[in-house]
Motif scaffolding. Sequence first.
Motif, PDB file in Angstrom:
ATOM      1  N   PRO A 252       0.966  -0.898   0.234  1.00 57.31           N
ATOM      2  CA  PRO A 252      -0.034  -0.196   0.220  1.00 57.31           C
ATOM      3  C   PRO A 252       0.399   1.760   0.031  1.00 57.31           C
ATOM      4  CG  PRO A 252       0.204  -0.682   2.236  1.00 57.31           C
ATOM      5  CD  PRO A 252       0.724  -2.183   1.324  1.00 57.31           C
ATOM      6  N   PRO A 253       0.289   2.226  -0.524  1.00 52.60           N
ATOM      7  CA  PRO A 253       1.436   3.576  -0.546  1.00 52.60           C
ATOM      8  C   PRO A 253       2.000   4.432   0.960  1.00 52.60           C
ATOM      9  CG  PRO A 253      -1.185   4.214  -1.030  1.00 52.60           C
ATOM     10  CD  PRO A 253      -1.239   2.863  -1.133  1.00 52.60           C
ATOM     11  N   GLY A 254       2.821   4.702   0.670  1.00 53.22           N
ATOM     12  CA  GLY A 254       2.875   5.889   2.205  1.00 53.22           C
ATOM     13  C   GLY A 254       2.883   7.173   2.078  1.00 53.22           C
ATOM     14  N   ASP A 255       3.708   7.824   2.586  1.00 53.72           N
ATOM     15  CA  ASP A 255       3.258   8.839   2.023  1.00 53.72           C
ATOM     16  C   ASP A 255       3.424   9.960   0.843  1.00 53.72           C
ATOM     17  OD1 ASP A 255       6.183   9.751   1.749  1.00 53.72           O
ATOM     18  OD2 ASP A 255       6.460  10.352   3.162  1.00 53.72           O
ATOM     19  N   LYS A 256       3.534   9.310  -0.223  1.00 53.27           N
ATOM     20  CA  LYS A 256       3.466   9.468  -2.020  1.00 53.27           C
ATOM     21  C   LYS A 256       2.047   9.677  -2.426  1.00 53.27           C
ATOM     22  CE  LYS A 256       7.737  11.180  -2.517  1.00 53.27           C
ATOM     23  NZ  LYS A 256       8.161  10.860  -1.448  1.00 53.27           N
ATOM     24  N   ALA A 257       1.744  10.301  -2.982  1.00 55.40           N
ATOM     25  CA  ALA A 257      -0.129  10.500  -3.579  1.00 55.40           C
ATOM     26  C   ALA A 257      -0.014   9.628  -4.634  1.00 55.40           C
ATOM     27  CB  ALA A 257      -0.401  11.890  -3.759  1.00 55.40           C
ATOM     28  N   ALA A 258       0.514   8.396  -4.853  1.00 56.39           N
ATOM     29  CA  ALA A 258       0.827   7.630  -6.014  1.00 56.39           C
ATOM     30  C   ALA A 258       1.456   6.507  -6.106  1.00 56.39           C
ATOM     31  CB  ALA A 258       2.139   8.231  -6.997  1.00 56.39           C
ATOM     32  N   SER A 259       1.222   5.727  -6.746  1.00 56.98           N
ATOM     33  CA  SER A 259       1.674   4.323  -6.993  1.00 56.98           C
ATOM     34  C   SER A 259       2.611   4.448  -8.198  1.00 56.98           C
ATOM     35  CB  SER A 259       0.425   2.980  -6.038  1.00 56.98           C
ATOM     36  OG  SER A 259       0.189   3.176  -5.569  1.00 56.98           O
ATOM     37  N   ILE A 260       3.520   2.670  -7.676  1.00 60.00           N
ATOM     38  CA  ILE A 260       3.977   2.518  -9.175  1.00 60.00           C
ATOM     39  C   ILE A 260       3.895   0.981  -9.461  1.00 60.00           C
ATOM     40  CG2 ILE A 260       6.269   2.323  -9.684  1.00 60.00           C
ATOM     41  CD1 ILE A 260       5.664   5.096  -8.909  1.00 60.00           C
ATOM     42  N   LEU A 261       3.886   0.927 -10.829  1.00 65.12           N
ATOM     43  CA  LEU A 261       3.516  -0.998 -11.476  1.00 65.12           C
ATOM     44  C   LEU A 261       4.639  -0.760 -11.655  1.00 65.12           C
ATOM     45  CD1 LEU A 261       1.127  -2.738 -11.811  1.00 65.12           C
ATOM     46  CD2 LEU A 261       1.303  -1.676 -14.413  1.00 65.12           C
ATOM     47  N   VAL A 262       5.268  -1.921 -11.292  1.00 68.77           N
ATOM     48  CA  VAL A 262       6.931  -3.060 -11.984  1.00 68.77           C
ATOM     49  C   VAL A 262       6.562  -4.218 -12.439  1.00 68.77           C
ATOM     50  CG1 VAL A 262       9.534  -3.737 -10.581  1.00 68.77           C
ATOM     51  CG2 VAL A 262       7.295  -2.134  -9.834  1.00 68.77           C
ATOM     52  N   PHE A 263       6.966  -4.381 -14.208  1.00 64.49           N
ATOM     53  CA  PHE A 263       7.418  -5.152 -15.366  1.00 64.49           C
ATOM     54  C   PHE A 263       8.779  -5.616 -15.074  1.00 64.49           C
ATOM     55  CE2 PHE A 263       3.688  -2.406 -16.977  1.00 64.49           C
ATOM     56  CZ  PHE A 263       3.199  -3.250 -16.856  1.00 64.49           C
ATOM     57  N   HIS A 264       8.419  -7.128 -14.683  1.00 60.84           N
ATOM     58  CA  HIS A 264       9.981  -7.551 -14.428  1.00 60.84           C
ATOM     59  C   HIS A 264      10.892  -8.248 -15.989  1.00 60.84           C
ATOM     60  CE1 HIS A 264       8.260 -11.425 -14.796  1.00 60.84           C
ATOM     61  NE2 HIS A 264       7.614 -11.696 -13.819  1.00 60.84           N
ATOM     62  N   GLY A 265      11.471  -8.836 -15.733  1.00 58.61           N
ATOM     63  CA  GLY A 265      12.267  -9.236 -17.659  1.00 58.61           C
ATOM     64  C   GLY A 265      11.737 -10.156 -18.202  1.00 58.61           C
TER      65      GLY A 265
ATOM     66  N   TYR B 178       3.887 -17.203 -15.691  1.00 60.65           N
ATOM     67  CA  TYR B 178       4.812 -17.151 -14.621  1.00 60.65           C
ATOM     68  C   TYR B 178       4.470 -17.236 -13.248  1.00 60.65           C
ATOM     69  CZ  TYR B 178       8.106 -15.361 -18.296  1.00 60.65           C
ATOM     70  OH  TYR B 178       8.863 -15.620 -18.771  1.00 60.65           O
ATOM     71  N   GLY B 179       5.582 -17.378 -12.204  1.00 61.68           N
ATOM     72  CA  GLY B 179       4.969 -17.370 -10.682  1.00 61.68           C
ATOM     73  C   GLY B 179       3.899 -18.281 -10.385  1.00 61.68           C
ATOM     74  N   GLY B 180       4.011 -18.981 -10.979  1.00 58.53           N
ATOM     75  CA  GLY B 180       2.153 -20.297 -10.584  1.00 58.53           C
ATOM     76  C   GLY B 180       0.938 -19.606 -11.244  1.00 58.53           C
ATOM     77  N   SER B 181       1.496 -18.234 -12.006  1.00 57.77           N
ATOM     78  CA  SER B 181      -0.333 -17.801 -12.639  1.00 57.77           C
ATOM     79  C   SER B 181      -0.484 -19.289 -13.534  1.00 57.77           C
ATOM     80  CB  SER B 181       0.467 -16.473 -13.513  1.00 57.77           C
ATOM     81  OG  SER B 181       0.853 -15.597 -12.634  1.00 57.77           O
ATOM     82  N   THR B 182      -1.673 -18.274 -13.682  1.00 57.81           N
ATOM     83  CA  THR B 182      -2.415 -20.009 -14.939  1.00 57.81           C
ATOM     84  C   THR B 182      -2.221 -18.927 -16.420  1.00 57.81           C
ATOM     85  OG1 THR B 182      -4.834 -18.529 -14.751  1.00 57.81           O
ATOM     86  CG2 THR B 182      -4.081 -20.413 -13.256  1.00 57.81           C
ATOM     87  N   GLY B 183      -2.713 -19.892 -17.528  1.00 56.35           N
ATOM     88  CA  GLY B 183      -2.062 -19.511 -18.969  1.00 56.35           C
ATOM     89  C   GLY B 183      -1.065 -19.773 -19.015  1.00 56.35           C
ATOM     90  N   GLU B 184      -0.708 -19.607 -20.462  1.00 54.63           N
ATOM     91  CA  GLU B 184       0.209 -19.738 -21.344  1.00 54.63           C
ATOM     92  C   GLU B 184       0.427 -18.480 -21.448  1.00 54.63           C
ATOM     93  OE1 GLU B 184       2.942 -22.287 -20.775  1.00 54.63           O
ATOM     94  OE2 GLU B 184       1.325 -23.293 -20.422  1.00 54.63           O
ATOM     95  N   PRO B 185       1.871 -18.063 -22.012  1.00 55.45           N
ATOM     96  CA  PRO B 185       2.899 -16.257 -21.888  1.00 55.45           C
ATOM     97  C   PRO B 185       2.247 -16.174 -23.270  1.00 55.45           C
ATOM     98  CG  PRO B 185       4.854 -17.445 -21.187  1.00 55.45           C
ATOM     99  CD  PRO B 185       3.656 -18.055 -21.200  1.00 55.45           C
ATOM    100  N   SER B 186       2.079 -15.214 -23.938  1.00 56.26           N
ATOM    101  CA  SER B 186       2.332 -14.859 -25.138  1.00 56.26           C
ATOM    102  C   SER B 186       2.725 -13.166 -24.787  1.00 56.26           C
ATOM    103  CB  SER B 186       1.467 -15.137 -26.398  1.00 56.26           C
ATOM    104  OG  SER B 186       0.004 -14.026 -25.485  1.00 56.26           O
TER     105      SER B 186
ATOM    106  N   LEU C   8       3.894  -5.216  -8.103  1.00 56.60           N
ATOM    107  CA  LEU C   8       4.887  -5.879  -8.582  1.00 56.60           C
ATOM    108  C   LEU C   8       4.025  -6.661  -9.349  1.00 56.60           C
ATOM    109  CD1 LEU C   8       7.614  -7.097  -5.848  1.00 56.60           C
ATOM    110  CD2 LEU C   8       7.639  -4.963  -7.229  1.00 56.60           C
ATOM    111  N   ALA C   9       3.799  -7.197 -10.415  1.00 55.46           N
ATOM    112  CA  ALA C   9       3.075  -7.693 -11.936  1.00 55.46           C
ATOM    113  C   ALA C   9       4.056  -8.903 -11.868  1.00 55.46           C
ATOM    114  CB  ALA C   9       2.882  -6.308 -12.981  1.00 55.46           C
ATOM    115  N   GLU C  10       2.811  -9.641 -12.165  1.00 56.98           N
ATOM    116  CA  GLU C  10       3.266 -10.931 -12.707  1.00 56.98           C
ATOM    117  C   GLU C  10       2.417 -11.125 -14.203  1.00 56.98           C
ATOM    118  OE1 GLU C  10       5.509 -12.925 -13.573  1.00 56.98           O
ATOM    119  OE2 GLU C  10       5.338 -14.150 -11.058  1.00 56.98           O
ATOM    120  N   TYR C  11       3.035 -12.219 -14.911  1.00 62.46           N
ATOM    121  CA  TYR C  11       3.270 -11.936 -16.682  1.00 62.46           C
ATOM    122  C   TYR C  11       2.153 -14.479 -16.012  1.00 62.46           C
ATOM    123  CZ  TYR C  11       6.378  -8.898 -17.362  1.00 62.46           C
ATOM    124  OH  TYR C  11       6.898  -7.641 -17.340  1.00 62.46           O
ATOM    125  N   ARG C  12       0.843 -14.303 -17.326  1.00 65.43           N
ATOM    126  CA  ARG C  12       0.404 -15.546 -16.893  1.00 65.43           C
ATOM    127  C   ARG C  12       1.474 -16.518 -17.686  1.00 65.43           C
ATOM    128  NH1 ARG C  12      -4.089 -14.785 -21.375  1.00 65.43           N
ATOM    129  NH2 ARG C  12      -4.429 -12.985 -19.999  1.00 65.43           N
TER     130      ARG C  12
END
Length: 271
Positions: free
Chosen positions: A68-81, A111-119, A105-109
């Motif tokens: 959750p956010p701290g004192d900043k009025a914004a959030s960051i979405l992070v995409f990994h390699g 990856y990381g036990g998520s469902t589906g196949e990446p494309s 910390l975003a995840e892809y289908r």
Amino acid sequence: MTLSRKIILWLCALIMLFVVIPFTGIYFAQGAFVFPVPDRGVGEAAGGFAPVTITTEDGEQLNAFYHPPGDKAASILVFHGNAETAANQMTRGQALATAGYGVLLAEYRGYGGSTGEPSEAGVITDGLASYDFLVAETERPVGILAHSLGTGAAIPVAAARDPFAVVLESPFTSLLAIARYRVRLMPPFDFLLRYPFRNEARIGEVRAPILIIHGTEDKVIPFEEGEKLATLAPKGTAFIKIEGAGHNNLGQYDDIKMATSFFTKALAANP
């Protein structure tokens, strides 16, 4: 059977053997190279992060991590390699959270036990779902931080949504360009590229301020790729050249401090 018919049959057989079968194999084998999913599960949350499940519009279940956010009025979405999972971004996420930002910390289908196949279409869909989750969760502005293949998801998401700022680390113009970098004498069979990830065609559609960071010694995605993408980006795009940095060691050069500073300035300029 006439001689001419025999010749035609032999030519057809040779074409099948040396052209159709090999190139069909190349086409369908690309997933293993573009999306080398690490052989590990969801991973553990740490430092105030909690596991969350995000459902995409096509029904996949993504295992992400949220702070959750701290004192900043914004959030960051992070995409990994491509050879990482969301859990591998925990240290980077903690640095952003320490700076006061909310973080997903975003995840892809697949990856990381998520469902589906990446494309390509799939990870972009995942990115959009992650962005929308973060907006609904915080009701605050969202910035985007992406590294390597993650920039291929981040740029279309940034073009389709309205982030307040975008930071791209070690980005590429397209995966075709990377394929040509890897295989110098690659024939002009562009149609065989299953996942083109045309960043150069999409970055001009991003309306938010952009920062590109690239190391001069990057042997995975050459420095020239980030440099060229910056010239194709909207006017005002910032570019940081890190002398001596490679592809996976940007953290040793305080890349998160550069990104955080950019986010803070962009947020202040767009209250």
